[in-house]
Scaffold this active site. Structure first.
Site, PDB file in Angstrom:
ATOM      1  N   LEU A   9      21.949  61.170 -24.056  1.00  0.00           N
ATOM      2  CA  LEU A   9      22.038  61.606 -25.459  1.00  0.00           C
ATOM      3  C   LEU A   9      22.597  63.045 -25.590  1.00  0.00           C
ATOM      4  O   LEU A   9      23.708  63.240 -26.104  1.00  0.00           O
ATOM      5  CB  LEU A   9      20.650  61.511 -26.104  1.00  0.00           C
ATOM      6  CG  LEU A   9      20.484  62.149 -27.480  1.00  0.00           C
ATOM      7  CD1 LEU A   9      21.411  61.517 -28.505  1.00  0.00           C
ATOM      8  CD2 LEU A   9      19.039  62.041 -27.947  1.00  0.00           C
ATOM      9  N   ASP A  10      21.822  64.017 -25.089  1.00  0.00           N
ATOM     10  CA  ASP A  10      22.204  65.428 -25.268  1.00  0.00           C
ATOM     11  C   ASP A  10      23.499  65.731 -24.514  1.00  0.00           C
ATOM     12  O   ASP A  10      23.560  65.581 -23.297  1.00  0.00           O
ATOM     13  CB  ASP A  10      21.096  66.348 -24.734  1.00  0.00           C
ATOM     14  CG  ASP A  10      19.777  66.159 -25.466  1.00  0.00           C
ATOM     15  OD1 ASP A  10      19.764  66.313 -26.691  1.00  0.00           O
ATOM     16  OD2 ASP A  10      18.766  65.840 -24.812  1.00  0.00           O
ATOM     17  N   THR A  16      23.635  68.526 -28.798  1.00  0.00           N
ATOM     18  CA  THR A  16      22.290  69.103 -28.871  1.00  0.00           C
ATOM     19  C   THR A  16      21.935  69.917 -27.631  1.00  0.00           C
ATOM     20  O   THR A  16      20.965  70.676 -27.657  1.00  0.00           O
ATOM     21  CB  THR A  16      21.262  67.965 -29.065  1.00  0.00           C
ATOM     22  OG1 THR A  16      21.684  66.850 -28.273  1.00  0.00           O
ATOM     23  CG2 THR A  16      21.169  67.543 -30.516  1.00  0.00           C
ATOM     24  N   TRP A  24      15.375  77.381 -24.812  1.00  0.00           N
ATOM     25  CA  TRP A  24      14.874  77.832 -23.496  1.00  0.00           C
ATOM     26  C   TRP A  24      15.167  79.308 -23.276  1.00  0.00           C
ATOM     27  O   TRP A  24      14.348  80.046 -22.728  1.00  0.00           O
ATOM     28  CB  TRP A  24      15.508  77.024 -22.358  1.00  0.00           C
ATOM     29  CG  TRP A  24      14.884  75.696 -22.068  1.00  0.00           C
ATOM     30  CD1 TRP A  24      15.529  74.502 -21.946  1.00  0.00           C
ATOM     31  CD2 TRP A  24      13.484  75.415 -21.830  1.00  0.00           C
ATOM     32  NE1 TRP A  24      14.631  73.500 -21.652  1.00  0.00           N
ATOM     33  CE2 TRP A  24      13.378  74.034 -21.573  1.00  0.00           C
ATOM     34  CE3 TRP A  24      12.319  76.188 -21.813  1.00  0.00           C
ATOM     35  CZ2 TRP A  24      12.150  73.409 -21.301  1.00  0.00           C
ATOM     36  CZ3 TRP A  24      11.095  75.561 -21.550  1.00  0.00           C
ATOM     37  CH2 TRP A  24      11.018  74.203 -21.301  1.00  0.00           C
ATOM     38  N   LYS A  44      19.982  70.526 -17.332  1.00  0.00           N
ATOM     39  CA  LYS A  44      20.484  69.367 -18.072  1.00  0.00           C
ATOM     40  C   LYS A  44      19.998  68.063 -17.445  1.00  0.00           C
ATOM     41  O   LYS A  44      20.135  67.867 -16.235  1.00  0.00           O
ATOM     42  CB  LYS A  44      22.012  69.392 -18.156  1.00  0.00           C
ATOM     43  CG  LYS A  44      22.510  70.499 -19.069  1.00  0.00           C
ATOM     44  CD  LYS A  44      24.002  70.434 -19.277  1.00  0.00           C
ATOM     45  CE  LYS A  44      24.443  71.529 -20.248  1.00  0.00           C
ATOM     46  NZ  LYS A  44      25.900  71.620 -20.313  1.00  0.00           N
ATOM     47  N   GLY A  45      19.429  67.198 -18.272  1.00  0.00           N
ATOM     48  CA  GLY A  45      18.938  65.909 -17.791  1.00  0.00           C
ATOM     49  C   GLY A  45      17.530  65.961 -17.228  1.00  0.00           C
ATOM     50  O   GLY A  45      16.953  64.936 -16.869  1.00  0.00           O
ATOM     51  N   ILE A  46      16.965  67.167 -17.152  1.00  0.00           N
ATOM     52  CA  ILE A  46      15.646  67.366 -16.529  1.00  0.00           C
ATOM     53  C   ILE A  46      14.565  67.426 -17.617  1.00  0.00           C
ATOM     54  O   ILE A  46      14.777  68.035 -18.670  1.00  0.00           O
ATOM     55  CB  ILE A  46      15.650  68.697 -15.719  1.00  0.00           C
ATOM     56  CG1 ILE A  46      16.842  68.751 -14.752  1.00  0.00           C
ATOM     57  CG2 ILE A  46      14.342  68.932 -14.993  1.00  0.00           C
ATOM     58  CD1 ILE A  46      16.880  67.709 -13.680  1.00  0.00           C
ATOM     59  N   SER A  51      11.835  71.368 -16.452  1.00  0.00           N
ATOM     60  CA  SER A  51      12.736  72.474 -16.820  1.00  0.00           C
ATOM     61  C   SER A  51      11.958  73.784 -16.815  1.00  0.00           C
ATOM     62  O   SER A  51      12.429  74.795 -16.281  1.00  0.00           O
ATOM     63  CB  SER A  51      13.325  72.256 -18.224  1.00  0.00           C
ATOM     64  OG  SER A  51      14.098  71.088 -18.256  1.00  0.00           O
ATOM     65  N   SER A 115      17.778  58.802 -21.882  1.00  0.00           N
ATOM     66  CA  SER A 115      17.662  60.255 -21.988  1.00  0.00           C
ATOM     67  C   SER A 115      16.252  60.675 -21.597  1.00  0.00           C
ATOM     68  O   SER A 115      15.292  59.956 -21.901  1.00  0.00           O
ATOM     69  CB  SER A 115      17.924  60.682 -23.442  1.00  0.00           C
ATOM     70  OG  SER A 115      17.508  62.018 -23.642  1.00  0.00           O
ATOM     71  N   ALA A 116      16.142  61.843 -20.966  1.00  0.00           N
ATOM     72  CA  ALA A 116      14.816  62.366 -20.621  1.00  0.00           C
ATOM     73  C   ALA A 116      14.108  62.924 -21.853  1.00  0.00           C
ATOM     74  O   ALA A 116      12.934  63.291 -21.787  1.00  0.00           O
ATOM     75  CB  ALA A 116      14.963  63.461 -19.578  1.00  0.00           C
ATOM     76  N   SER A 117      14.806  62.979 -22.983  1.00  0.00           N
ATOM     77  CA  SER A 117      14.239  63.643 -24.160  1.00  0.00           C
ATOM     78  C   SER A 117      13.254  62.773 -24.933  1.00  0.00           C
ATOM     79  O   SER A 117      13.567  61.660 -25.339  1.00  0.00           O
ATOM     80  CB  SER A 117      15.355  64.074 -25.107  1.00  0.00           C
ATOM     81  OG  SER A 117      14.786  64.645 -26.263  1.00  0.00           O
ATOM     82  N   LYS A 146      15.690  61.924 -13.731  1.00  0.00           N
ATOM     83  CA  LYS A 146      17.010  62.063 -13.119  1.00  0.00           C
ATOM     84  C   LYS A 146      16.951  63.237 -12.118  1.00  0.00           C
ATOM     85  O   LYS A 146      16.251  64.209 -12.397  1.00  0.00           O
ATOM     86  CB  LYS A 146      18.062  62.385 -14.204  1.00  0.00           C
ATOM     87  CG  LYS A 146      18.168  61.317 -15.298  1.00  0.00           C
ATOM     88  CD  LYS A 146      19.069  61.790 -16.445  1.00  0.00           C
ATOM     89  CE  LYS A 146      18.982  60.846 -17.629  1.00  0.00           C
ATOM     90  NZ  LYS A 146      19.798  61.271 -18.792  1.00  0.00           N
ATOM     91  N   GLU A 170      27.469  60.294 -18.941  1.00  0.00           N
ATOM     92  CA  GLU A 170      26.599  61.444 -18.648  1.00  0.00           C
ATOM     93  C   GLU A 170      27.356  62.765 -18.677  1.00  0.00           C
ATOM     94  O   GLU A 170      28.529  62.815 -18.307  1.00  0.00           O
ATOM     95  CB  GLU A 170      26.014  61.288 -17.230  1.00  0.00           C
ATOM     96  CG  GLU A 170      24.619  60.738 -17.183  1.00  0.00           C
ATOM     97  CD  GLU A 170      23.547  61.679 -17.719  1.00  0.00           C
ATOM     98  OE1 GLU A 170      23.850  62.851 -18.016  1.00  0.00           O
ATOM     99  OE2 GLU A 170      22.403  61.241 -17.842  1.00  0.00           O
ATOM    100  N   ASP A 171      26.659  63.832 -19.080  1.00  0.00           N
ATOM    101  CA  ASP A 171      27.268  65.165 -19.013  1.00  0.00           C
ATOM    102  C   ASP A 171      26.581  66.046 -17.979  1.00  0.00           C
ATOM    103  O   ASP A 171      27.012  67.183 -17.762  1.00  0.00           O
ATOM    104  CB  ASP A 171      27.200  65.878 -20.375  1.00  0.00           C
ATOM    105  CG  ASP A 171      25.786  66.266 -20.734  1.00  0.00           C
ATOM    106  OD1 ASP A 171      24.874  65.437 -20.534  1.00  0.00           O
ATOM    107  OD2 ASP A 171      25.572  67.403 -21.199  1.00  0.00           O
TER     108      ASP A 171
HETATM  109  C1  G6P Z   1      17.480  65.891 -21.842  1.00  0.00           C
HETATM  110  C2  G6P Z   1      18.154  67.248 -21.831  1.00  0.00           C
HETATM  111  C3  G6P Z   1      17.258  68.283 -21.166  1.00  0.00           C
HETATM  112  C4  G6P Z   1      15.873  68.263 -21.800  1.00  0.00           C
HETATM  113  C5  G6P Z   1      15.258  66.873 -21.650  1.00  0.00           C
HETATM  114  C6  G6P Z   1      13.872  66.778 -22.281  1.00  0.00           C
HETATM  115  O1  G6P Z   1      17.533  65.349 -20.575  1.00  0.00           O
HETATM  116  O2  G6P Z   1      19.380  67.186 -21.128  1.00  0.00           O
HETATM  117  O3  G6P Z   1      17.862  69.544 -21.334  1.00  0.00           O
HETATM  118  O4  G6P Z   1      15.029  69.216 -21.205  1.00  0.00           O
HETATM  119  O5  G6P Z   1      16.122  65.935 -22.288  1.00  0.00           O
HETATM  120  O6  G6P Z   1      14.007  66.895 -23.679  1.00  0.00           O
HETATM  121  P1  G6P Z   1      12.797  67.063 -24.694  1.00  0.00           P
HETATM  122  O7  G6P Z   1      13.467  66.898 -26.046  1.00  0.00           O
HETATM  123  O8  G6P Z   1      11.820  65.951 -24.409  1.00  0.00           O
HETATM  124  O9  G6P Z   1      12.216  68.398 -24.480  1.00  0.00           O
HETATM  125 MG    MG Z   2      22.934  65.320 -21.245  1.00  0.00          MG
END
Ligand code: G6P
Ligand code: MG
Length: 215
Positions: A9-10, A16, A24, A44-46, A51, A115-117, A146, A170-171
């Site tokens: 996603l991000d 985003t 951060w 990114k992706g973590i 993070s 996405s990890a988000s 990831k 993926e980015d």
């Molecule tokens: C994505 C982004 C990361 C972010 C993670 C968790 O993977 O690339 O930068 O830390 O999601 O996102 P969240 O919105 O759950 O804090």
């Molecule tokens: Mg990304």
């Protein structure tokens, strides 16, 4: 023949990633750690907590905070991030994404989000693109983040395709590594960052020849 698409996603669907960085950077600065864009690539992706751990280690402060204090710092970062998202609209969908998703719909290719988000459902709703995705992997269900391939394997299962029949977008380097380990054809979205190991690198999705990609 490719039969399914899995998107981060991000930084892939919307820009985003810049809000994660800003939130951060502010949080780190409040505890006397200075972040830069080079180090930010590693975030990114973590996941959120991973993070934070990386940032504390980067600043040499990984032993200074209790678990409760770390949770408090992660919550502060998320509150700032969600505030930065408040003005996000469909205008913030990255160039080429909407027409690409529309082509996938016309070709009956199911799309999922990996996405990890934890904010992914909220963001997709704000971007008005949630209807294009038949599944969003819930990061709370993952044993590993990831670059482990788990999230991508789960996404492929959810849209009932084999990883070798799927394309992943993926980015982040962690995401590209995870997609390759899972066995996906991997499209890397580059801005200014280096990205190693993708099968195809583009700056935006409208650079892709859709029928060539799926055939
Ligand atoms: C994505 C982004 C990361 C972010 C993670 C968790 O993977 O690339 O930068 O830390 O999601 O996102 P969240 O919105 O759950 O804090
Ligand atoms: Mg990304």
């Amino acid at each position: 023949m490719k039969k399914g698409f899995v998107f981060d996603l991000d930084g892939v669907i919307a820009d985003t990633a810049k809000f994660h960085y800003l939130a951060w950077k502010e949080l780190a600065s409040s505890i006397d750690i200075t972040l830069d864009e080079v180090f930010n690539e590693e975030l990114k992706g973590i996941s959120r907590m991973d993070s934070l751990e990386k940032i504390l280690a980067f600043g040499g402060k990984d032993k200074e905070y209790s678990i409760t204090e770390k949770e408090c710092l992660a919550t502060q970062k998320n509150e700032r991030y969600v505030a930065l998202l408040s003005n996000v609209t469909q205008q913030d969908v990255l160039p080429g994404v909407l027409s690409f998703l529309e082509q996938a719909r016309q070709a009956n290719i199911p799309c999922a989000i990996a996405s990890a988000s934890k904010n992914a459902p909220y963001i997709l709703d704000k971007l008005r693109v949630d209807d294009y995705f038949v599944h969003i992997v819930n990061p709370d269900t993952l044993k590993k983040g990831k670059p482990d391939p788990e999230i991508f394997i789960k996404a492929a299962k959810a849209i009932q395709v084999l990883p070798c029949e799927a394309v992943g977008f993926e980015d982040a380097q962690a995401g590209v590594d995870g997609l390759k380990k899972a066995g996906f054809y991997t499209v890397g979205i580059v801005k200014n960052q280096p990205l190693v190991g993708a099968d195809l690198l583009v700056r935006q999705l409208d650079e892709i020849n859709f029928s060539k990609l799926i055939n």
